[in-house]
Scaffold this active site. Structure first.
Site, PDB file in Angstrom:
ATOM      1  N   HIS A 188      -4.467  -8.108   0.236  1.00 52.83           N
ATOM      2  CA  HIS A 188      -5.323  -7.777   1.369  1.00 52.83           C
ATOM      3  C   HIS A 188      -5.311  -8.972   2.314  1.00 52.83           C
ATOM      4  CE1 HIS A 188      -9.229  -6.471   3.330  1.00 52.83           C
ATOM      5  NE2 HIS A 188      -8.389  -5.479   3.549  1.00 52.83           N
ATOM      6  N   HIS A 242      -0.229   0.869   7.085  1.00 51.04           N
ATOM      7  CA  HIS A 242      -1.134   0.825   8.247  1.00 51.04           C
ATOM      8  C   HIS A 242      -0.880  -0.453   9.040  1.00 51.04           C
ATOM      9  CE1 HIS A 242      -3.245  -0.819   4.764  1.00 51.04           C
ATOM     10  NE2 HIS A 242      -4.248  -1.311   5.484  1.00 51.04           N
ATOM     11  N   ASP A 261      -9.894   4.604   4.017  1.00 49.42           N
ATOM     12  CA  ASP A 261     -10.790   3.834   3.146  1.00 49.42           C
ATOM     13  C   ASP A 261     -12.045   4.587   2.739  1.00 49.42           C
ATOM     14  OD1 ASP A 261      -9.721   1.246   2.477  1.00 49.42           O
ATOM     15  OD2 ASP A 261      -9.707   0.824   4.625  1.00 49.42           O
ATOM     16  N   GLU A 310      -5.070  -0.797  -2.913  1.00 49.07           N
ATOM     17  CA  GLU A 310      -4.954  -1.790  -1.843  1.00 49.07           C
ATOM     18  C   GLU A 310      -5.425  -3.141  -2.371  1.00 49.07           C
ATOM     19  OE1 GLU A 310      -7.271  -1.410   1.821  1.00 49.07           O
ATOM     20  OE2 GLU A 310      -5.607  -2.335   2.902  1.00 49.07           O
ATOM     21  N   ASP A 315      -5.970   4.252   8.814  1.00 47.63           N
ATOM     22  CA  ASP A 315      -6.936   3.242   8.355  1.00 47.63           C
ATOM     23  C   ASP A 315      -8.348   3.533   8.877  1.00 47.63           C
ATOM     24  OD1 ASP A 315      -8.073   1.136   7.011  1.00 47.63           O
ATOM     25  OD2 ASP A 315      -7.096  -0.435   8.164  1.00 47.63           O
ATOM     26  N   HIS A 353      -0.346  -5.843   5.381  1.00 46.19           N
ATOM     27  CA  HIS A 353      -1.146  -6.994   4.919  1.00 46.19           C
ATOM     28  C   HIS A 353      -0.336  -8.198   4.457  1.00 46.19           C
ATOM     29  CE1 HIS A 353      -5.275  -5.697   5.347  1.00 46.19           C
ATOM     30  NE2 HIS A 353      -4.964  -4.514   4.839  1.00 46.19           N
ATOM     31  N   HIS A 394      -3.204   5.852   5.163  1.00 50.04           N
ATOM     32  CA  HIS A 394      -4.278   4.965   4.684  1.00 50.04           C
ATOM     33  C   HIS A 394      -5.645   5.421   5.180  1.00 50.04           C
ATOM     34  CE1 HIS A 394      -5.381   1.007   2.943  1.00 50.04           C
ATOM     35  NE2 HIS A 394      -6.389   1.058   3.793  1.00 50.04           N
TER      36      HIS A 394
HETATM   37 ZN   LIG Z   1      -5.914  -2.565   4.874  1.00 53.01          ZN
END
Ligand SMILES: [Zn+2]
Length: 420
Positions: free
Chosen positions: A182, A244, A53, A155, A348, A223, A51
Site C-alpha cells: 500500500h 487502480h 474498497d 490490497e 477505487d 501502489h 478496485h
Molecule cells: Zn489502493
C-alpha cells in the site's frame, strides 16, 4: 449524487429563443444518444471494475462495524458510493473487492483474513446478486444469471508478515489478485509513496512474484514504485495489472504509471485500469495538494491537517476539483501509451472524494458515454469495459496451471532469501 447532464444547455436569450431551443435540444439528443450507446455497450460487456474498497467502508462504518447484513447493501447509502441499487444502475458485471490491510495494522495477517472473510460474507448475504467468482469464466456465468461476479483481491502484502505460506491460504480462500503493497515500503517491495529500500523488489519479493505466478493470482502493480513496476515486469511469467492507476504523463503523482511501464504492458499482455482518485486524476489538484504532502505525495504531514488545508486555501484558493472528463483524458492517454488492448477501469471508490460526474458506482455509463462522444468504437469500449481484464485473468490462470506441473510450492520467510 448529482445526476445532472454533463452537457449544459445554452443560457436563455430573449433575442433568439428558437435557435437556443434548437441548440439545446440537439445537444440533449447527442448526450442521450451517447448515453444510450454506452448503456448498450455495457449491456453486452458489463463493467469489470478493478478496485473497490467497500469491504473497508463496511468495516469502519460506525453502526455496522463489519457486519454486512447490518450495513444493508440493498439500499442506497447516500453518504457512501457503493451499494447494490447503484451497482446495478452502473452496469457493473464484475468487481475486484479489496481486502485491504493498512501497513500499520497491529495484526496485518489477521486483518487480511478478516477482510477476505468480509468479502465472502458479502457474497453469502446476497446470493441473488453476487456470484462468488474464482475463475475468469465466472464472469460469463454471472452475466447469464443476471448477477455480479465477485472477485477477491488482497490490497497490501503486509498481511504476509514476510512469509510465503499465507499466499496459498489466500488463494484457497478465493483471492485472485494481490496488490503488492500500500502506501508504505515493505521489507521486500518499494511503495510509490515511500522511500525505496529494495531497489524495487528484493530476492524475497521475487519469490512472492514467482509464487503468485504459480498459484494463478494476478500481480497488481498499483501502489508499487516505478522501479518496482519495472523489476516485476522483468521477472513475471504472467501478465500484470495496475488495478487502480492513471497516466503519470498527465498527472505526475508517483502512484501513476510512467510511459515506459505502460509501453511494456503490450509485450507483458497486462493492463492498466484507470482510477478515479481525484489526486491521481487532476494535475491542478495534485499541484494544489503538493504543499500538504511529503516528497512522495503522501498526506498529511501536519499535526492538524484541517488547519493546514485552511492555510493552503488561504494562499491558493479552494481546491481544484477532478472531473469525469479528466478521467476520460487519462483513458485516452493510457490507450496511446499502452494500446487499447491493455486498458481497463479501476474506480477505487472508497467512500471518499470522487471526481465531478463520477460520484458513485451508478455513474460508469456516463464515463463510457464520454468515451463514445470522443470517438471510441463499440469494440474498443467492450475491451476497456471487461474483455481486457478477462483476457489477463484467463492468461494468469493458464500460466499458473502450467507452472504447477513443474514447480513445487515456494516455502520460507524473508530471512531465507538473503542478499536482496
Ligand atoms: Zn489502493
Amino acid at each position: 449524487m448529482a445526476k445532472a447532464s454533463r452537457v449544459s444547455s445554452p443560457s436563455p436569450s430573449t433575442e433568439r429563443p428558437d435557435l437556443n431551443d434548437e441548440t439545446a435540444s440537439r445537444s440533449a439528443a447527442r448526450s442521450d444518444n451517447a448515453l444510450a450507446a454506452a448503456r448498450a455497450i455495457l449491456k453486452r460487456a458489463p463493467l469489470f471494475d478493478g478496485h473497490n474498497d467497500l469491504p473497508w467502508v463496511i468495516r469502519i462504518d460506525k453502526t455496522a462495524r463489519g457486519d454486512v447484513v447490518a450495513y444493508g447493501l440493498d439500499h442506497v447509502h447516500k453518504s457512501a458510493d457503493t451499494d447494490i441499487p447503484r451497482l446495478r444502475e452502473g452496469m457493473v458485471g464484475a468487481q475486484f473487492w479489496a481486502a485491504f490491510q493498512p501497513t500499520k495494522a497491529s495484526h496485518p495477517a489477521v486483518t487480511a483474513l478478516e477482510q477476505i472473510d468480509l468479502i465472502r460474507r458479502i457474497e453469502e448475504a446476497h446470493p441473488q446478486v453476487f456470484l462468488p467468482a474464482r475463475r475468469a469464466s465466472d464472469y460469463a456465468r454471472a452475466k447469464a444469471l443476471g448477477k455480479i461476479a465477485s472477485f477477491i483481491a488482497v490490497e497490501g502484502g503486509v498481511g504476509l508478515e514476510n512469509s510465503l505460506g499465507p499466499l496459498r491460504i489466500w488463494h484457497a480462500a478465493g483471492v485472485r489478485l494481490m496488490t503488492l503493497c500500500h502506501n508504505e515500503t515493505l521489507d521486500w517491495v518499494d511503495s510509490a509513496t515511500d522511500a525505496p529500500r529494495n531497489g524495487g523488489i528484493n530476492a524475497f519479493g521475487r519469490a512472492v512474484i514467482s509464487e503468485l505466478n504459480r498459484l494463478g493470482i494476478v500481480i497488481d502493480l498499483a501502489h508499487v514504485s516505478h522501479e518496482a513496476m519495472r523489476r516485476v515486469v522483468d521477472v513475471t511469467e504472467a501478465p500484470v495489472a495496475l488495478s487502480h492507476s492513471n497516466a503519470y504523463s498527465l498527472c505526475d503523482h508517483p502512484r501513476n504509471a510512467p510511459d515506459d511501464v505502460l509501453g511494456r504492458l503490450k509485450e507483458n499482455g497486462g493492463l492498466v485500469m484507470a482510477t478515479f482518485v481525484p489526486g491521481f486524476v487532476s494535475q491542478p489538484l495534485r499541484d494544489w495538494l503538493r504543499g500538504s504532502r511529503d516528497a512522495y505525495g503522501k498526506a498529511p504531514l501536519a499535526a492538524d491537517p484541517k488547519a493546514q488545508f485552511a492555510e493552503i486555501e488561504a494562499k491558493h484558493g479552494t481546491a481544484p476539483k477532478a472531473s469525469l472528463e479528466q478521467v476520460a483524458d487519462h483513458i485516452e492517454r493510457l490507450v496511446e501509451a499502452a494500446g487499447v488492448d491493455h486498458v481497463g477501469v479501476g474506480s477505487d471508490y472508497f467512500g471518499g472524494a470522487s471526481p465531478v460526474g463520477l460520484e458513485d458506482v451508478s455513474r460508469f455509463p456516463h464515463l463510457f458515454a464520454e468515451l463514445v462522444r470522443r470517438g471510441f468504437s463499440d469494440r474498443d469500449l467492450e475491451k476497456i469495459s471487461s474483455s481486457n481484464a478477462l483476457r489477463v485473468l484467463r492468461k494468469v490462470e493458464k500460466v499458473g496451471k502450467s507452472l504447477r506441473k513443474t514447480k513445487a510450492p515456494a516455502i520460507g520467510r524473508l530471512e531465507d532469501y538473503p542478499g536482496g
